[in-house]
Design a protein around this motif. Structure first.
Motif, PDB file in Angstrom:
ATOM      1  N   ALA B 855       0.875  -1.224  -0.023  1.00 15.91           N
ATOM      2  CA  ALA B 855       0.046  -0.043  -0.074  1.00 15.91           C
ATOM      3  C   ALA B 855       0.834   1.076   0.125  1.00 15.91           C
ATOM      4  O   ALA B 855       0.539   2.132  -0.774  1.00 15.91           O
ATOM      5  N   LEU B 856       2.036   1.153   0.816  1.00 12.80           N
ATOM      6  CA  LEU B 856       2.762   2.430   0.937  1.00 12.80           C
ATOM      7  C   LEU B 856       3.572   2.560  -0.483  1.00 12.80           C
ATOM      8  O   LEU B 856       3.688   3.816  -1.048  1.00 12.80           O
ATOM      9  N   ALA B 857       4.075   1.662  -0.894  1.00 10.42           N
ATOM     10  CA  ALA B 857       4.728   1.650  -2.375  1.00 10.42           C
ATOM     11  C   ALA B 857       3.616   2.174  -3.479  1.00 10.42           C
ATOM     12  O   ALA B 857       3.991   3.071  -4.280  1.00 10.42           O
ATOM     13  N   GLN B 858       2.721   1.619  -3.353  1.00 12.08           N
ATOM     14  CA  GLN B 858       1.602   2.187  -4.468  1.00 12.08           C
ATOM     15  C   GLN B 858       1.326   3.513  -4.361  1.00 12.08           C
ATOM     16  O   GLN B 858       0.980   4.128  -5.534  1.00 12.08           O
ATOM     17  N   ILE B 859       1.272   4.139  -3.427  1.00 15.02           N
ATOM     18  CA  ILE B 859       1.166   5.644  -3.108  1.00 15.02           C
ATOM     19  C   ILE B 859       2.441   6.474  -3.265  1.00 15.02           C
ATOM     20  O   ILE B 859       2.340   7.795  -3.172  1.00 15.02           O
ATOM     21  N   GLY B 860       3.420   5.758  -3.571  1.00 17.24           N
ATOM     22  CA  GLY B 860       4.738   6.522  -3.773  1.00 17.24           C
ATOM     23  C   GLY B 860       5.245   6.727  -2.478  1.00 17.24           C
ATOM     24  O   GLY B 860       6.337   7.774  -2.352  1.00 17.24           O
ATOM     25  N   ALA B 861       4.648   6.340  -1.092  1.00 13.25           N
ATOM     26  CA  ALA B 861       5.508   6.881   0.088  1.00 13.25           C
ATOM     27  C   ALA B 861       6.801   6.019   0.179  1.00 13.25           C
ATOM     28  O   ALA B 861       7.594   6.610   1.355  1.00 13.25           O
ATOM     29  N   PRO B 935       0.651   8.989 -15.574  1.00 10.75           N
ATOM     30  CA  PRO B 935       0.037   9.778 -14.827  1.00 10.75           C
ATOM     31  C   PRO B 935      -1.347   9.317 -14.203  1.00 10.75           C
ATOM     32  O   PRO B 935      -1.820   9.395 -13.006  1.00 10.75           O
ATOM     33  N   GLU B 936      -2.037   8.643 -15.240  1.00 16.39           N
ATOM     34  CA  GLU B 936      -3.237   8.117 -14.902  1.00 16.39           C
ATOM     35  C   GLU B 936      -3.358   6.841 -14.061  1.00 16.39           C
ATOM     36  O   GLU B 936      -4.200   7.017 -12.916  1.00 16.39           O
ATOM     37  N   GLU B 937      -2.376   6.096 -14.083  1.00 18.72           N
ATOM     38  CA  GLU B 937      -2.121   5.166 -13.135  1.00 18.72           C
ATOM     39  C   GLU B 937      -1.864   5.501 -11.676  1.00 18.72           C
ATOM     40  O   GLU B 937      -2.298   5.263 -10.746  1.00 18.72           O
ATOM     41  N   ARG B 938      -1.048   6.806 -11.810  1.00 15.17           N
ATOM     42  CA  ARG B 938      -0.614   7.291 -10.400  1.00 15.17           C
ATOM     43  C   ARG B 938      -1.831   7.754  -9.915  1.00 15.17           C
ATOM     44  O   ARG B 938      -2.089   7.808  -8.446  1.00 15.17           O
ATOM     45  N   LEU B 939      -2.868   8.344 -10.400  1.00 17.48           N
ATOM     46  CA  LEU B 939      -4.205   9.124 -10.174  1.00 17.48           C
ATOM     47  C   LEU B 939      -4.936   7.904  -9.216  1.00 17.48           C
ATOM     48  O   LEU B 939      -5.549   8.010  -8.229  1.00 17.48           O
ATOM     49  N   VAL B 940      -5.009   6.925 -10.347  1.00 18.58           N
ATOM     50  CA  VAL B 940      -5.842   5.769  -9.824  1.00 18.58           C
ATOM     51  C   VAL B 940      -5.326   5.125  -8.273  1.00 18.58           C
ATOM     52  O   VAL B 940      -6.016   5.004  -7.247  1.00 18.58           O
ATOM     53  N   ALA B 941      -3.999   5.029  -8.372  1.00 23.95           N
ATOM     54  CA  ALA B 941      -3.353   4.575  -7.086  1.00 23.95           C
ATOM     55  C   ALA B 941      -3.642   5.612  -5.952  1.00 23.95           C
ATOM     56  O   ALA B 941      -3.780   5.094  -4.881  1.00 23.95           O
ATOM     57  N   ASP B 942      -3.594   6.690  -6.189  1.00 23.40           N
ATOM     58  CA  ASP B 942      -3.583   7.686  -5.068  1.00 23.40           C
ATOM     59  C   ASP B 942      -4.821   7.732  -4.655  1.00 23.40           C
ATOM     60  O   ASP B 942      -5.155   7.605  -3.277  1.00 23.40           O
ATOM     61  N   THR B 946      -5.303   6.495  -0.939  1.00 25.13           N
ATOM     62  CA  THR B 946      -5.302   7.657   0.135  1.00 25.13           C
ATOM     63  C   THR B 946      -6.709   8.363   0.316  1.00 25.13           C
ATOM     64  O   THR B 946      -6.881   9.168   1.076  1.00 25.13           O
ATOM     65  N   GLY B 947      -7.540   8.126  -0.974  1.00 28.67           N
ATOM     66  CA  GLY B 947      -8.510   8.805  -1.174  1.00 28.67           C
ATOM     67  C   GLY B 947      -8.564  10.450  -1.682  1.00 28.67           C
ATOM     68  O   GLY B 947      -9.460  10.858  -1.473  1.00 28.67           O
ATOM     69  N   MET B 948      -7.493  10.619  -2.029  1.00 34.00           N
ATOM     70  CA  MET B 948      -7.063  12.028  -2.647  1.00 34.00           C
ATOM     71  C   MET B 948      -5.777  11.955  -3.535  1.00 34.00           C
ATOM     72  O   MET B 948      -5.234  10.808  -3.558  1.00 34.00           O
ATOM     73  N   THR B 949      -5.695  12.883  -3.905  1.00 29.39           N
ATOM     74  CA  THR B 949      -4.466  13.103  -4.927  1.00 29.39           C
ATOM     75  C   THR B 949      -3.807  14.460  -4.496  1.00 29.39           C
ATOM     76  O   THR B 949      -4.529  15.506  -4.247  1.00 29.39           O
ATOM     77  N   VAL B 950      -2.528  14.602  -4.335  1.00 31.13           N
ATOM     78  CA  VAL B 950      -1.717  15.900  -4.016  1.00 31.13           C
ATOM     79  C   VAL B 950      -1.378  16.624  -5.259  1.00 31.13           C
ATOM     80  O   VAL B 950      -0.827  17.481  -5.235  1.00 31.13           O
ATOM     81  N   GLY B 951      -1.267  15.587  -6.505  1.00 29.13           N
ATOM     82  CA  GLY B 951      -0.945  16.090  -7.472  1.00 29.13           C
ATOM     83  C   GLY B 951      -2.087  16.837  -8.251  1.00 29.13           C
ATOM     84  O   GLY B 951      -2.996  17.328  -7.662  1.00 29.13           O
ATOM     85  N   PRO B 952      -2.037  17.176  -9.537  1.00 27.89           N
ATOM     86  CA  PRO B 952      -2.965  17.906 -10.330  1.00 27.89           C
ATOM     87  C   PRO B 952      -4.458  17.220 -10.142  1.00 27.89           C
ATOM     88  O   PRO B 952      -4.550  15.945 -10.054  1.00 27.89           O
ATOM     89  N   HIS B 953      -5.446  17.945 -10.199  1.00 30.33           N
ATOM     90  CA  HIS B 953      -6.787  17.407 -10.119  1.00 30.33           C
ATOM     91  C   HIS B 953      -6.989  16.539 -11.254  1.00 30.33           C
ATOM     92  O   HIS B 953      -6.784  16.956 -12.432  1.00 30.33           O
TER      93      HIS B 953
END
Lengths: 555, 1070
Positions: B855-861, B935-942, B946-953
């Motif tokens: 879970a941590l890896a997927q959200i880039g933590a 980017p789309e995969e990151r968005l989905v993973a975020d 985490t229920g959110m993204t700190v990247g672009p909307h």
């Protein structure tokens, strides 16, 4: 050596459409689950295009215009699977039952009989269509490659030797049927196709996915080989028939039942077995709109009002399809299904045939098959609820009972056991009785049917009673004893009972016994009957019928 | 004359079918002068029965049936106050040692607490019936003798019940014989469990619910007949014509039972004061100290008001109450727990001086009588807002500690049968199959909105069900009958009662589900009616946010903020409010509030008070919102309903907005006394009785007739007042909330990083999802860093970003699937020494599971775990899979590589051993053969992780495409004139269908620039129902409404929008 894999895409949907071909023309969603969690588990392409999504609740799907909804039918899937195996067995004894939707046929030696691999594949495809299944067929020199080709490409795909890796490479990894865990891992890694997977370093992959990783790698490269696992003949005896149009008449249904029973008995015969019970299940059409009363749980419906079930419990194992059909028809005629029939499921409980020899000292009894037939005929004549052994019902409703199945003792030992247990119960009852506050041991004879009566009241108490030739003054009365209930039904009741002692008046005839002779010994021709001077009865006022009745008399 | 001495109400929970009020009314119809209520193991219904009886001159006797270990029950009647206290203690003892709804008493306990109680021998469940069934008449006699031994010969009555049953009559004959034998008096009762015969049906349904059966299978568990209802005395006399003394003795018993609930003996605790001081003098000192702190010494008006209040407090002997509340506030202040009084207490200058409330009652000219009046003769009500969670629990535990386990308790919350719950239970009892049951219960409307045709009958008819069908009709009838009947007892969220003596002698106590808490058998209304003082310790998420914000500001900014000293005229705050830029702010962040703010245009604190109060069902349904806003904008003349009401309504431009104003209106226009006005207030807030409202209305009209206020004016005044039945705020309460709203706005405007961190750390709360809060903060310039195991704490924290700026670092709490203890362990280990690799992390946090690492890896933590060598998310995932399948010790030290044919080659060692002891081996990082996420995969993973993204909307990635489709952003809408057709698109963050909006649906749609609103009319909603309710992203097309800077799109066409697979979440109010 070549193998052909036959794969039925959207198997669950196709299993349903096989019996309702008209569904192929429009969107169809298949739902499954226990209410309220009934969700979409599969759908055809029309439905996906209409916006149906996997996991959608049934209520949501209902809001889509024109989308047909069917519940997943495992029985239909089993039938479709059996048909798929039949397809294989129709050309070769060497088949593999790979999965519910997949099977593999060994082409070895078939060329001389059926021609080239292409011809055989084409032939299989046509036969599948005639069975109501649109199948993909993959032919390759390796079993696994054939399976993956069938699962990954639509129509007929023939992969020449040496091109496996190239052709399989473009398929999604999902066709390799990895475990859920490995599939999740591969998805996380962004590995989408077999080619992506094949490009991963083998040892690194084995460090991460273990032997499964190595195996998947082989599969992805089209390099896996294995032997055929030959299919075993099935031991399940069930026939399912889904009706295109709901059938309301019993006669045509009997015809269909006969066909199904013939097949069932033939299958049993090949295995040298007989049936100890036949389970019949009718799925009924939508009932609630017609009559919500039907939604109540009835013995025939189990917990589902749309289900009508009958079990033909046989006294001895048998496989005479004609006799079985007679018994089933009699049962159905005495308690016909409450609605139209949309599906028939007939299954047999197999058992070894009956050994004819019975105990030397066991009294002779009717032939069990004949007895069963006789009981069934009587049941049809007098109604299901009027034959069997009486049994008390847990209710306050006076005089209520129901009939349970007539089950005579089977042999001597059983009779002895029953007698013993009967004695034990009596002893226990006696003890209990002793412990009661005050127990009346007076006998009570219930009049069935109830006797209408005329009761005169004085100050709210019965003073005179007339019924069926009896006329008497009430000399003592106790009551009213009131019971009421089943207020949620149309046949609710409210009754006020009185226990009365009456002195019989001059206009009385020869007493109650003359009219209800089965309760009182008739006097002999030489004896002059002496009218009883008094009697104790239970009379009641039925508020629903607004009339008085006699329930019975105290001995 | 006959008195029913053995009746159960619905407060016997599933063993009685009538409310105490209905029983009382029926008693009078039956010509009875008194009745005893004996509920099972409690006095739950006693206050309601007592109050109802009082109004109709019926004497309400109290008692209970108390269960024994053998299953039978003592029917006990209370003779004296001592008896009542004994009964309460007996039940408390039984309840506190058992699980909820269980427990029994022993004979010894009954002997100990038997004084002052009269015992009957009971009906079916009584001791005599049990004894006779067990061992005949001799055994029965023995049991009755035992009762005589425990309660005394004069306190035992042999009870006879006649429900027209042979078995019962047999028992009666035995009972008479025993009574004659032991020379005990006989008494007749009817073992009542419902008021009228019809309610037997409800009783049967309850029996089914209790026994988990259906009516068809319950058999003889159901009632034999419908005779257990209250019968007129003539009928009872007729039934017992052969034993007339059984009837006459009921009168004798009734006359013996002197106790009623007016004689509870409740006393509020005395506050311990230093020697030589009285409570009054001590309170006066504290109030005067406070006055000097809160007001200038020369504020004569304040001094006079405080003096006036203190005099009244002393006259009513309420000093102890104020001191005890002050003591709780003092405790909270000493421990740094934010606390603020709300509700009518804010009308008091003494409360303000004592620090209980934060609203200056003098400065705001609030009506003290709304809080406390001599005429009302009841305890004042002080509600304290505390930070929700642990802090509130600490305050509650303090009260327990201070007054003892048997001296303080939470008030109960009686859970009643409502639409769906009643429908479901009845459907089960009627044996509806699950599918039918679901269909029928689905017909009970789920949306908040209900129009006048929104009745169950209409729903059923619309669904094509035949209402003439007996089963359906019965289902409907029962649904109506079951409404509002008690189902079980819950715990009120924060109401506490305390007592000078043992509280368990005033009302029985029960264990609450939450460990360490006890709850009284009465709900807060009943407690108030019985004169028991209640203190509400309510948890408020925003208080926790404020508290956390202050702490973060203290720790990171090095500044100390005193919420009591905030500049109430801060221009930034008002500018922000005027723009409705209020996401995250207390009470003013909802869509409806945002739509009102630009029109109300707050410029001073009182405007916020109005703003908080105006968007409530009361003012909205009373049609007071638009007149007020128009007058404020100068578009409508300020007029008053009647000249006599001018002083009352002047402050709110002639429009009544607050409860106090309505009370004063009633006093002035209809000549209501203070007490009558209070009755009016309670009727308004009292959901239980429409009839009560009607009575009050009649009174109002006749009062106004007398004062010459008639016609349309009268109607308008009545409508204004009665619309508040749908809930409106008192001014003091609005002022307390407005203070919190201002504080939250101030902190958001000036300390955005701290406020956002505190908001995120206290989720779930408020109107918006964390994703929306983060995006809003980012649009306001806050930099938000993703979760990173090298720097994230468990909670969200601030990091220095330059000299004076801060940026927010998301906390590990937002990593879905990561357990808190593991997250905190990560933080602890990192504090010892930074992690050198994922392997190092796993080694030092051994409890971490593979799924958590994944879970941590997927959200880039884990991207920065190797310091300089940044890895991508899939590199980390690649490593984790290997770590999860550790090779044996032989191969561990050897690097192996293999070609694609699977032939292994030994290579250089891949693990370097550190010479230092206790240092983990550092793995030579090798990048994976995997592709980095798109980017789309990151968005989905975020969003998944985490229920959110700190990247672009998500909408930001598709702006060009949106432009081509003619879609405007939320910001662009501001410059589009009213009436223009527009198209908006974005993520749905809120769907709402308020009860007051006549079926309209409101959507909040978020894009990368902000939030746009869409209004959907009922026909359009009907047309696009599926899309609106289920699609996460929408394109909405329609006419723009841009009036007074309130912007929304009146939807005409709605389409789903496929921009991402990311699972965004909406806050829906269905």
């Amino acid at each position: 050596m070549a193998f052909a894999s036959i794969y039925v895409p959207q198997f669950m949907v196709q299993a349903v459409m096989r019996h309702e071909p008209q569904l192929r023309a429009g969107p169809l969603a298949l739902v499954d689950g226990t209410p309220p969690l009934v969700r979409v588990i599969a759908a055809n392409d029309f439905a996906w295009r209409a916006g149906i999504q996997l996991g959608m609740a049934k209520s949501q799907v209902e809001q889509f215009f024109g989308v047909e909804i069917r519940h997943r039918s495992r029985a239909q899937e089993e039938a479709a699977h059996a048909a798929l195996l039949d397809l294989g067995w129709s050309i070769s004894p060497r088949i593999e039952n790979t999965a519910a939707d997949t099977m593999v046929v060994d082409f070895a030696g078939l060329n001389s009989l059926f021609g080239s691999a292409e011809n055989i594949a084409e032939d299989l495809s046509q036969r599948a269509l005639s069975l109501g299944l649109a199948a993909n067929i993959g032919v390759a020199s390796s079993i696994e490659v054939a399976i993956h080709a069938a699962r990954g490409f639509s129509g007929i795909t023939i992969i020449p030797a040496g091109e496996e890796s190239l052709r399989i490479g473009i398929l999604p990894v999902r066709v390799l049927s990895p475990s859920d865990e490995s599939l999740e891992t591969l998805e996380r890694w962004g590995i989408k196709t077999c080619r992506d997977l094949a490009a991963l370093p083998l040892l690194d992959l084995s460090e991460r996915l273990g032997q499964e990783g190595v195996h998947l790698h082989e599969l992805a490269r089209g390099a896996a080989s294995r032997s055929l696992v030959l299919a075993e003949p099935c031991v399940h005896f069930q026939e399912v028939l889904e009706l295109d149009t709901a059938e309301e008449e019993l006669e045509p249904v009997s015809f269909l039942l006969g066909r199904l029973l013939d097949q069932l008995c033939a299958r049993l015969q090949t295995r040298s077995l007989s049936a100890t019970a036949i389970h019949l299940q009718f799925h009924l059409g939508d009932l609630f709109e017609k009559d919500p009363e039907i939604t109540k749980i009835s013995p025939e419906s189990g917990n589902d009002p749309k289900l009508y079930q009958k079990t033909l419990t046989l006294p001895v194992p048998m496989r005479d399809s004609k006799l079985l059909l007679k018994l089933l028809r009699l049962q159905l005629q005495s308690a016909p299904p409450p609605g139209s029939i949309v599906k028939i499921i007939l299954s047999a409980e197999p058992s070894r045939p009956r050994a004819a020899q019975s105990g030397l000292f066991v009294p002779s009894s009717p032939d069990p098959e004949k007895l069963e037939l006789t009981v069934a005929r009587l049941s049809k004549l007098v109604g299901n609820t009027n034959i069997g052994s009486p049994e008390l019902v847990d209710t306050h409703r006076p005089g209520e009972f129901r009939m349970s199945r007539f089950n005579p003792p089977i042999n001597e030992q059983h009779i002895r056991r029953k007698m013993k247990s009967g004695r034990a119960t009596t002893t226990a009852d006696t003890k209990e009785n002793v412990s009661q506050v005050r127990r009346s041991f007076i006998g009570f004879r219930i009049f069935r049917p109830r006797l209408p009566a005329t009761v005169e009241l004085r100050d709210g108490l019965p003073s005179r009673v007339f019924f069926r030739g009896v006329y008497g003054h009430v000399i003592a009365a106790s009551g009213p004893w009131r019971t009421s209930g089943d207020w949620w039904r149309e046949d609710s009741w409210l009754q006020d009972e009185w226990d009365i002692e009456i002195r019989l008046g001059p206009s009385s005839s020869n007493g109650v016994g003359a009219h209800i002779g089965i309760y009182v010994a008739r006097p002999g021709p030489q004896q002059q009957p002496q009218p009883p001077q008094s009697g104790m009865y239970c009379v009641y006022f039925d508020s629903m019928a607004r009339s008085w009745f006699v329930r019975g008399m105290y001995d | 004359m006959y008195t029913e001495l053995h009746a159960r109400s619905a407060f016997s929970f599933l063993e009685g079918a009538s409310l105490p009020e209905d029983l009382a009314l029926r008693c009078v119809e039956c010509g009875m002068k008194s009745m005893a209520l004996l509920d099972r193991d409690g006095v739950y219904g006693a206050p309601r029965f007592y109050l109802a009886a009082n109004k109709i001159s019926l004497r309400a006797h109290t008692g209970a049936e108390v269960t024994t270990s053998e299953g039978w029950r003592y029917p006990l009647l209370v003779e004296s106050r001592e008896g009542y206290q004994n009964l309460c203690r007996l039940i408390t003892r039984m309840k506190l040692r058992a699980k909820k709804n269980e427990g029994h008493v022993s004979a010894e306990e009954v002997a100990e607490y038997g004084k002052g109680l009269v015992c009957l021998t009971g009906g079916d469940e009584g001791p005599l019936a049990y004894a006779l069934a067990q061992g005949g008449i001799e055994n029965g006699k023995k049991y009755v003798q035992e009762l005589v031994k425990v309660f005394g010969h004069v306190n035992v009555y042999v009870e006879l019940q006649r429900h027209l049953s042979r078995a019962e009559e047999l028992r009666n004959q035995a009972a008479i014989e025993i009574a004659r034998n032991l020379k005990l008096p006989i008494v007749a009762t009817n073992g009542v469990s419902h008021a009228v015969p019809d309610q037997r049906e409800v009783q049967d349904v309850f029996t089914c619910i209790r026994n988990h059966r259906a009516l068809t299978t319950a058999g003889r568990l159901l009632a034999r007949n419908s005779e257990r209802h209250l019968k007129p005395r003539e009928e009872m006399s007729r039934l017992f014509a052969d034993i007339p003394e059984a009837i006459s003795n009921t009168q004798e018993v009734s006359s013996r039972l002197k106790f009623d609930l007016s004689d509870l003996g409740y006393e509020f605790p005395r506050y311990p004061v230093p020697d030589g001081k009285s409570q009054a003098s001590f309170l006066r000192e504290r109030a005067m100290e406070g006055m000097l702190r809160r007001y200038r010494p020369d504020n004569e008006k304040a001094r006079l008001q405080i003096e006036r209040e203190l005099t009244l407090i002393e006259r009513l002997h309420l000093e102890g109450y104020f001191l005890i509340v002050w003591d709780i506030v003092r405790f909270c202040n000493e421990r740094g727990i934010l606390v603020q009084g709300r509700g009518s207490a804010a009308n008091s200058a003494v409360c303000y001086a004592l620090g209980i409330t934060a609203v200056d009652a003098v400065g705001m000219e609030l009506l003290f009588e709304r809080f406390l009046s001599e005429e009302r003769g009841e305890w004042p009500d002080i509600d304290l807002d505390l930070p929700s969670g642990d802090q509130r629990e600490r305050a509650i535990q303090y009260v327990y500690e201070r007054y003892g386990k048997l001296g303080a308790a939470m008030t109960a919350n009686v859970i009643t049968y409502r639409g769906k719950s009643a429908a479901r239970e009845i459907g089960k009892a009627l044996s509806f199959d699950t599918e039918t049951l679901n269909r029928l219960t689905a017909l009970v409307s789920a949306w908040e909105y209900k129009d006048e045709n929104d009745t169950l009958t209409n729903h059923f008819r619309d669904a094509g069900l035949d209402l003439q069908h007996p089963q359906i009709r019965k289902f409907l009838e029962l649904c109506v009958k079951l409404q509002d009947l008690p189902r079980h007892l819950g715990q009120h969220s924060g109401g506490m009662v305390v007592c000078q003596n043992q509280l368990d002698s005033v009302v029985p106590l029960e264990p609450a589900t939450m460990p360490g808490r006890v709850v009284v058998q009465w709900d807060k209304e009943d407690c108030a009616d019985m004169g028991i003082v209640k203190i509400d310790l309510l948890g408020l998420g925003m208080m926790a946010v404020l508290e956390d914000s202050l702490k973060i500001i203290r720790d990171d900014y090095g500044e100390e903020i005193d919420l009591g000293q905030l500049p109430m005229n801060d221009p930034t705050v008002y500018q922000t409010l005027q723009k409705a830029d209020t996401v995250g702010m207390f009470q003013v962040e909802s869509r409806a509030q945002m739509a009102c703010l630009p029109r109300l245009f707050p410029v001073k604190f009182y405007d916020i008070v109005v703003q908080v109060a105006i968007i409530r069902p009361g003012p909205i349904v009373g049609k007071m919102v638009n007149p007020y806003l128009k007058r404020r904008q100068g578009r409508e003349a300020v007029t008053c309903l009647h000249p006599s009401l001018e002083p009352v309504l002047q402050r709110t431009l002639g429009v009544p907005l607050f409860q106090e104003q309505l009370l004063r209106m009633a006093m002035i226009a209809a000549g209501f006394s203070g007490g009558e006005a209070e009755e009016l207030r309670r009727a308004l807030g009292f959901k239980r009785s429409v009839k009560r409202m009607k009575d009050v209305e009649l009174k109002l009209r006749s009062g106004m007739d007398k004062n010459g206020i008639t016609g349309e004016t009268q109607n308008t005044i009545v409508q204004s007042i009665s619309s508040f039945a749908l809930y409106g705020f008192p001014e003091s309460h609005a002022a307390s909330f407005a203070l919190i709203a201002f504080s939250s706005a101030y902190l958001k405007c000036h300390y955005l990083p701290a406020f956002t961190a505190a908001m995120l750390n206290n989720q779930p709360m408020g109107f918006y999802q964390p994703a929306t809060l983060v995006k809003d903060a980012q649009r306001h310039g806050l930099k938000v860093g993703p979760i990173d195991v090298t720097c994230s704490d468990w909670l969200c924290t601030l990091e220095k970003n330059g000299e004076k700026e801060f940026r927010l670092r998301l906390g590990l709490r937002y990593a879905r699937g990561l357990r808190e203890e593991v997250g905190r362990q990560i933080v602890r280990e990192r504090a010892v020494r930074p992690f050198s690799s994922i392997e190092d992390l796993k080694l030092r946090v051994p409890w971490i599971r593979k799924v958590e690492l994944t879970a941590l890896a997927q959200i880039g933590a884990l991207n920065f775990i190797d310091g300089e060598n940044k890895i991508h998310r899939r590199d980390a995932l690649w490593q984790i899979e290997r770590l999860a399948r550790q090779v044996g010790p032989l191969l561990e030290r050897v690097g192996i590589s293999a070609d694609n044919e699977g032939v292994a080659h030994f290579a250089e060692p891949r693990v370097k051993f550190s010479p230092e002891i206790n240092q983990a081996p550092s793995v030579v990082v090798r990048h994976s053969p995997l592709q980095a996420m798109t980017p789309e995969e990151r968005l989905v993973a975020d969003f998944n992780g985490t229920g959110m993204t700190v990247g672009p909307h998500p909408m930001g990635y598709h702006r060009q495409k949106m432009k081509r489709l003619g879609v405007l952003t939320a910001v662009e809408l501001r410059s589009v004139p009213n009436g223009r057709r527009v198209r908006i698109a974005g993520a749905v963050i809120c769907r709402q269908r308020p009860g007051t909006a006549k079926g309209f649906v409101f959507l909040s749609i978020e894009d990368e620039t902000g939030i746009a609103n869409a209004i959907i009319t009922p026909p359009i909603f009907e047309e696009y129902h599926i899309v609106v309710v289920h699609q996460p992203f929408l394109i909405v097309e329609g006419e723009l409404q841009n009036l007074d800077k309130v912007i929304s799109v009146k939807a005409e066409k709605i389409r789903p929008l496929n921009v991402t697979r990311a699972e965004t979440v909406s806050h829906d109010f269905h």
